[in-house]
Design a protein around this motif. Sequence first.
Motif, PDB file in Angstrom:
ATOM      1  N   ARG A   1       3.392   3.638  -4.775  1.00 41.02           N
ATOM      2  CA  ARG A   1       2.799   2.669  -3.747  1.00 41.02           C
ATOM      3  C   ARG A   1       3.110   3.075  -2.381  1.00 41.02           C
TER       4      ARG A   1
ATOM      5  N   VAL B   1       4.293   1.629   7.167  1.00 36.62           N
ATOM      6  CA  VAL B   1       4.190   1.971   5.833  1.00 36.62           C
ATOM      7  C   VAL B   1       4.605   0.951   4.879  1.00 36.62           C
TER       8      VAL B   1
ATOM      9  N   GLU C   1       2.166  -1.871   4.631  1.00 35.22           N
ATOM     10  CA  GLU C   1       1.074  -1.307   3.830  1.00 35.22           C
ATOM     11  C   GLU C   1       1.289  -1.243   2.401  1.00 35.22           C
ATOM     12  N   ALA C   2       2.545  -0.931   2.063  1.00 39.61           N
ATOM     13  CA  ALA C   2       2.517  -0.617   0.407  1.00 39.61           C
ATOM     14  C   ALA C   2       3.111  -2.033  -0.167  1.00 39.61           C
TER      15      ALA C   2
ATOM     16  N   ALA D   1       0.534   4.119   0.452  1.00 38.82           N
ATOM     17  CA  ALA D   1       0.301   3.735   1.651  1.00 38.82           C
ATOM     18  C   ALA D   1       0.673   4.528   2.820  1.00 38.82           C
TER      19      ALA D   1
END
Length: 233
Positions: free
Chosen positions: A26, A47, A50-51, A30
């Motif tokens: 993930r 990041v 986003e993940a 991301a």
Amino acid sequence: MTPGTQHPDDPAAQPLRSDAERNRERIIAAARAVFARDGLGASMASVAREAGVGIATMFRRFPTKAELVDAVFVDRMDAYGNAVAVALDDPDPWHGFVGYIEAACAMQAADSGFADVLTTTFPTAKALERRRNEAYEGMLELIGRAKATGRLREDFDSSDLVLLHMANAGVVNATGDAAPDAWRRVVALLVQSFETPARGPLPASPQHDALYRAMLRAGPAAVTAEDRDAGGA
């Protein structure tokens, strides 16, 4: 087996490893999306958001940004190396040389993160740097062949390719989706300046160690202020 100790093959022991691997994938997915959109200047915290993982999880999987960049872009560097190999296979060295430039610059235009990767060096990203060095050896051969045809100006230097990628990265990052094809004109202008007959002598090329220092300086810091704030949250 000691009572109460989980055997490695015990199903109850599997979720932790599976979760860790899922988190890693993930994060990589991301990071690929965030870096492609925002370049390597994007923070580790962005990041992680986003993940959908915590910043602590992020740093357990990837303690430094260089390690994350290595995991995200090693396949792109493979594609970049393949562009060099395709150019070397071209029976017309000048055509191969120009084709390589256009392919590499198109890769930069498609991904702001990779645009930065080609102008940055990461000494601790071993897989990425190994592939970069392999591609560089192929580029030296490609330059020599193109010069032997008489089409590439004699004073062209391998550092000129680094400068080309720096210029292209700047155009790509500055224009974004407002003028997504602007890089094509810049690259065409530069390619035409590489071809003989030369219109005049060039200034001295930068020393290779100076360019290397510039590429090191361009490397993103492992932890930004945003990362530190997120980590302390």
